[in-house]
Write a protein that holds these residues in place. Structure first.
Motif, PDB file in Angstrom:
ATOM      1  N   SER A 185      11.402  42.684 -12.775  1.00 51.61           N
ATOM      2  CA  SER A 185      12.565  41.894 -13.177  1.00 51.61           C
ATOM      3  C   SER A 185      12.803  42.050 -14.666  1.00 51.61           C
ATOM      4  O   SER A 185      11.852  42.077 -15.454  1.00 51.61           O
ATOM      5  CB  SER A 185      12.348  40.408 -12.864  1.00 51.61           C
ATOM      6  OG  SER A 185      12.159  40.202 -11.479  1.00 51.61           O
TER       7      SER A 185
ATOM      8  N   GLY B 192      10.651  47.947  -9.433  1.00 49.95           N
ATOM      9  CA  GLY B 192      10.709  46.713  -8.660  1.00 49.95           C
ATOM     10  C   GLY B 192      10.508  45.456  -9.468  1.00 49.95           C
ATOM     11  O   GLY B 192      10.464  44.354  -8.908  1.00 49.95           O
TER      12      GLY B 192
ATOM     13  N   SER C 197       7.001  42.717 -10.353  1.00 48.40           N
ATOM     14  CA  SER C 197       7.648  42.222  -9.134  1.00 48.40           C
ATOM     15  C   SER C 197       6.975  40.983  -8.567  1.00 48.40           C
ATOM     16  O   SER C 197       7.567  40.257  -7.761  1.00 48.40           O
ATOM     17  CB  SER C 197       7.646  43.320  -8.074  1.00 48.40           C
ATOM     18  OG  SER C 197       6.320  43.691  -7.734  1.00 48.40           O
TER      19      SER C 197
END
Length: 325
Positions: free
Chosen positions: A271, A269, A294
């Motif tokens: 980036s 989750g 996240s």
């Protein structure tokens, strides 16, 4: 999926299981030879060391993959791309793990895949740490299916832990008892609270662009609570995926450094900004990386990486981009 069971029925899950088992297989060997003051060779320069244990560890992994995933290919840091059991010779005396236990379902799912699968292997992620007697190092294996990374495993031998991801879940496994726990990439919510693990600027950056590098370093140190150079890029990414390191940034990593770790962060989750830095590598294997959990947008690190990527493009254009020939 429960915390203590992973379905072996899907192809990505079966590949994740096999990758995790391969990293576990070499962990006892790496613990046994760590801090043995190995003879250190060099690849490109003094900042790029290699030991016989890097090569032997990759040989063990290749032997294992040849046995359970016949017909596949490997992109390894130490050897070529072809998976040839004859190439690695007899390494049985170095395999110190107990007999490998793989479910018949996992074996049956993987066996027919053959050349659809490529394993991207870093036998010792953090060789300089390993050669110096530091325990922050690991083994990383990313797995491509039809050219797309769908699974990965990263072990940290001295912590007796393995980080594993298929295409849907990311979990932590205790090597000693096999217990598993699902993880998500949560952590600090602001850059000022986050630890930044980075290898920029390095010596080559400082030599080539000292003013820009020092300005970027000042920017990063002011933006993040702490800046560290842990020494193992793949392990850093696993720690970001677990929510234990806030941000990881690098500008010159290789596919075997990032394949498993980038996949883990995304599945958990988090980036990932993955930029080519003048290469033609696909997303997920590129050298420029900013990864964060996240709960955090790593705006400052991403801005610095984009500036460096633009500079790499400008340098290629000025020199005449060989990728366009």
């Amino acid at each position: 999926m429960s915390e203590n069971s992973v379905s072996p029925l899907s192809i990505p899950t079966a590949l994740a299981e096999l990758a995790a088992t391969a990293t576990t297989l070499v962990a006892p060997y790496l613990r046994s030879v760590a801090r043995s003051a190995p003879e250190v060779g060099l690849k490109q320069d003094i900042h790029d060391p290699v030991t016989v244990h890097d090569q032997r560890t990759e040989a063990i992994i290749r032997w294992f993959l040849a046995k359970f995933a016949p017909g596949c290919t490997v992109l390894g840091e130490e050897m070529g791309e072809e998976l040839d059991p004859e190439l690695v010779g007899d390494i049985s005396e170095y395999v110190q793990a107990p007999a490998v236990a793989l479910s018949e379902q996992v074996i049956d799912v993987i066996a027919p895949l053959r050349s659809r699968v490529r394993w991207i292997v870093d036998p010792i992620d953090g060789t300089a740490n390993f050669a110096s007697g530091l325990t922050y190092f690991g083994t990383s294996i990313g797995v491509e299916l039809d050219g797309e990374v769908v699974a990965g495993a990263i072990s940290v031998p001295f912590n007796y832990e393995i980080f594993v991801a298929d295409d849907r879940h990311f979990w932590h496994e205790d090597e000693r008892d096999g217990t598993r726990k699902l993880l998500t990439s949560r952590g600090p919510t602001t850059e000022t609270e986050a630890l930044l693990a980075t290898y920029y600027p390095g010596v080559h950056d400082l030599n080539a662009s000292p003013d820009l590098s020092l300005a970027h370093e000042k920017t990063l140190m002011n933006a993040y609570s702490t800046v560290r150079r842990p020494g193992a890029g793949a392990v850093d990414l696993a720690m970001v995926a677990a929510g234990w390191i806030g941000v990881s940034m690098a500008t010159a990593l290789k596919p075997w450094d990032v394949a498993a770790g980038i996949h883990m962060v995304r599945v958990a989750g988090g980036s990932v900004l993955n930029l080519p830095m003048g290469t033609d590598l696909p997303d997920g294997l590129r050298p420029g990386v900013v990864a964060s959990g996240s709960t955090l947008q790593a705006t400052t690190a991403e801005r610095v990486l984009r500036e460096l990527d633009a500079e790499a493009d400008a340098s290629l254009a000025e020199a005449g981009n060989p990728l366009e020939d």
